[in-house]
Design an enzyme around this catalytic site. Structure first.
Site, PDB file in Angstrom:
ATOM      1  N   ARG A  35       0.830  -1.211   0.000  1.00 50.11           N
ATOM      2  CA  ARG A  35       0.000   0.000   0.000  1.00 50.11           C
ATOM      3  C   ARG A  35       0.864   1.261   0.000  1.00 50.11           C
ATOM      4  O   ARG A  35       0.991   1.936  -1.003  1.00 50.11           O
ATOM      5  CB  ARG A  35      -0.947  -0.022   1.223  1.00 50.11           C
ATOM      6  CG  ARG A  35      -2.131   0.931   1.105  1.00 50.11           C
ATOM      7  CD  ARG A  35      -1.845   2.343   1.521  1.00 50.11           C
ATOM      8  NE  ARG A  35      -1.392   2.426   2.932  1.00 50.11           N
ATOM      9  CZ  ARG A  35      -0.881   3.519   3.451  1.00 50.11           C
ATOM     10  NH1 ARG A  35      -0.757   4.618   2.707  1.00 50.11           N
ATOM     11  NH2 ARG A  35      -0.462   3.536   4.708  1.00 50.11           N
ATOM     12  N   ASP A  36       1.543   1.525   1.111  1.00 51.95           N
ATOM     13  CA  ASP A  36       2.282   2.782   1.227  1.00 51.95           C
ATOM     14  C   ASP A  36       3.470   2.798   0.262  1.00 51.95           C
ATOM     15  O   ASP A  36       3.827   3.847  -0.287  1.00 51.95           O
ATOM     16  CB  ASP A  36       2.771   2.961   2.665  1.00 51.95           C
ATOM     17  CG  ASP A  36       2.995   4.426   3.031  1.00 51.95           C
ATOM     18  OD1 ASP A  36       2.838   5.293   2.171  1.00 51.95           O
ATOM     19  OD2 ASP A  36       3.332   4.689   4.203  1.00 51.95           O
ATOM     20  N   CYS A  93      10.148   9.079  -0.429  1.00 54.55           N
ATOM     21  CA  CYS A  93       9.440  10.135   0.285  1.00 54.55           C
ATOM     22  C   CYS A  93       8.996  11.193  -0.714  1.00 54.55           C
ATOM     23  O   CYS A  93       9.840  11.807  -1.370  1.00 54.55           O
ATOM     24  CB  CYS A  93      10.364  10.762   1.335  1.00 54.55           C
ATOM     25  SG  CYS A  93       9.609  12.156   2.170  1.00 54.55           S
TER      26      CYS A  93
END
Lengths: 323, 323
Positions: B23-24, B250
């Site tokens: 997911r992330d 990120c």
């Protein structure tokens, strides 16, 4: 003797990052950094606020040509007001050179792993303790102000023998102090330490020898360097070794990271609300210069990539997108 | 309801790594991993011992095409005995899909940062709390066994507004539970957290809501991911989100690392003496497969480079050379 910090940084809310890149970093890479660059590094580190720096190692030049100019680098370090300069000395002969040169601190490495000690120092741990007693006698006879730190390495395990017993590490810390070391430190030489083990052993060691346990030295080989610094800090340690740009790597794991990275550690400590006296942005700038000097060598660390936090910028979805 | 772990891993000496790479990790990269590869990843993660996996997100496919097959992946996850499958749901509409699909857990993200919440969820934090109440009512009306976790993000700072007040984070944790969440978690969405802040906030939060604070979600953007996990563990947390190979990066810092890396975290926890049920070597092997599937994407982490410790090998000098 001159007034030198013997303990962990005793100022409440302060922590000290001791730069070891000029020794532990440079000794582990193929490139020999010219003396002029080492001196420029020292000056820039000093300007960025670093006040404790290990500048080299008094070993024969044929063994570590990268550090053959340690006396010159140390002489420059001693001109910088308030800078505490340490050198590594593996034996009495190295200590005599350090005393002659006026080093503030002599760090004497001892391997708690019997196998590692024999392989790397060609002495048993107790023979190193006996050497520290000789170094102390020589220092005192010379009326020198150079102090002695016994650095107990492979304290959390060893690539040769595997486990290292905590009781043996504690015994050696006490033996070093009994032999005349002014203080002691613990090192995870090979990157085996985990934070729970670090906190446990540092707490036991501080129960035994108190504030004379004055520093922690971690490698980031398996990513736990900063976690281990935090764990040691929880046990009361406020002086940490680190290496600008994490240079040096790990001789046991080619390609892996080496020492804890100075600028990452400084950022973490400042973020924790501790005062380090360090200008992290200046350290990042110095990292770039050192990277240029060491073209072809791999530097490590994390902060340089992400940069310092900046609280502006466009919205970017992270946890979710609106649906 | 089915018997699902609501708390931190309640078995003494145990810890749980919840895989969020599917997911992330996958939502943050350009590549869309084919469903067959996601299922192969799930199977291999399960074989390596992972028992809690976040398999996707119920958001419109136009917003996150990488996760458009979440229902299929979830359906496969539900065939694996003992696997606890969670999905992210940003709102009631997503929750309805999760309930229909039989997800074990629905993680509802809330941003403690007002600015981040408006920018990313187009709701204030309190509007998200109200949505959780609607999700709870819908779930209960359906007689569904799907449980609700309220995940409070930007809990340690925000790229938009900077500081986020601890009191506001604590207020929102309580509000989520009051609105009907079965448990809550805290996330450092943007990689701002330091371990001292983590330990302080997790301790305060656990004082407030006890074991209903059930998980910690950290990013490794500035190298503090593992240190933060250790700090949260010290505050009593034993469930940690992580991402195989640290995939995802990120969005706020191009090139920087993303979530805590699963295999690095599993190694640290096992090294700390905790039982995770994970086969770290199998995770490293899976990392290599995922790396192959995601050619062109940057993976992160440290352990893969150094490898697992092996207590043999030639002598290599580390602290010093004999002089």
């Amino acid at each position: 003797m001159a007034s030198l910090p013997t303990l962990c940084d005793p100022r409440p809310g302060h922590a000290t990052v001791r730069e070891v890149g000029l020794r532990d970093g440079l000794q582990s890479i193929a490139t020999t950094l010219p003396t002029a660059h080492k001196i420029a590094w020292l000056d820039a580190a000093y300007a960025a606020g670093q006040r404790e720096i290990e500048v080299g190692s008094f070993v024969p030049a044929r063994l570590l040509p990268q550090l053959a100019d340690t006396a010159e680098v140390l002489a420059h370090a001693l001109t910088l007001p308030g800078l505490v300069a340490s050198v590594l000395v593996p034996n009495l002969k190295g200590a005599e050179r350090a005393i002659d040169a006026g080093a503030h601190w002599m760090v004497v490495p001892l391997s708690a792993s019997h196998a590692h000690s024999l392989a790397n120092l060609r002495k048993t741990p107790d023979e190193v303790v006996a050497e520290v007693a000789r170094i102390r006698a020589t220092r005192d006879a010379a009326g020198s102000a150079s102090r002695i730190e016994g650095g107990v390495g492979t304290a959390f395990g060893c690539t040769l023998q595997g486990d290292v017993a905590e009781d043996e590490v504690l015994r050696l810390l006490q033996a070093l102090l009994d032999a005349g070391a002014d203080r002691v430190s613990l090192a995870d030489t090979v990157g085996y330490a985990d934070p729970a083990g670090v906190q446990r052993l540092f707490e036991k060691a501080r129960t035994l020898v108190g504030d004379r346990l004055a520093a922690a030295h971690f490698h980031d080989t398996r990513g736990m360097g900063l976690a281990n610094c935090y764990a040691a800090w929880q046990a009361g340690i406020t002086r940490f070794d680190a290496c600008l740009g994490g240079i040096g790597g790990c001789p046991h794991a080619p390609g892996a990271s080496g020492n804890v990275t100075t600028e990452d550690l400084a950022f973490m400590l400042e973020r924790m609300g501790l005062s380090t006296g360090l200008d992290v942005a200046a350290l990042l700038a110095l990292r770039q210069r050192v990277q240029g000097w060491l073209a072809g060598e791999t530097l490590h660390g994390t902060l340089w990539q992400a940069g310092l936090p900046r609280h502006t910028g466009a919205s970017v979805s992270t946890l979710a997108q609106p649906a």
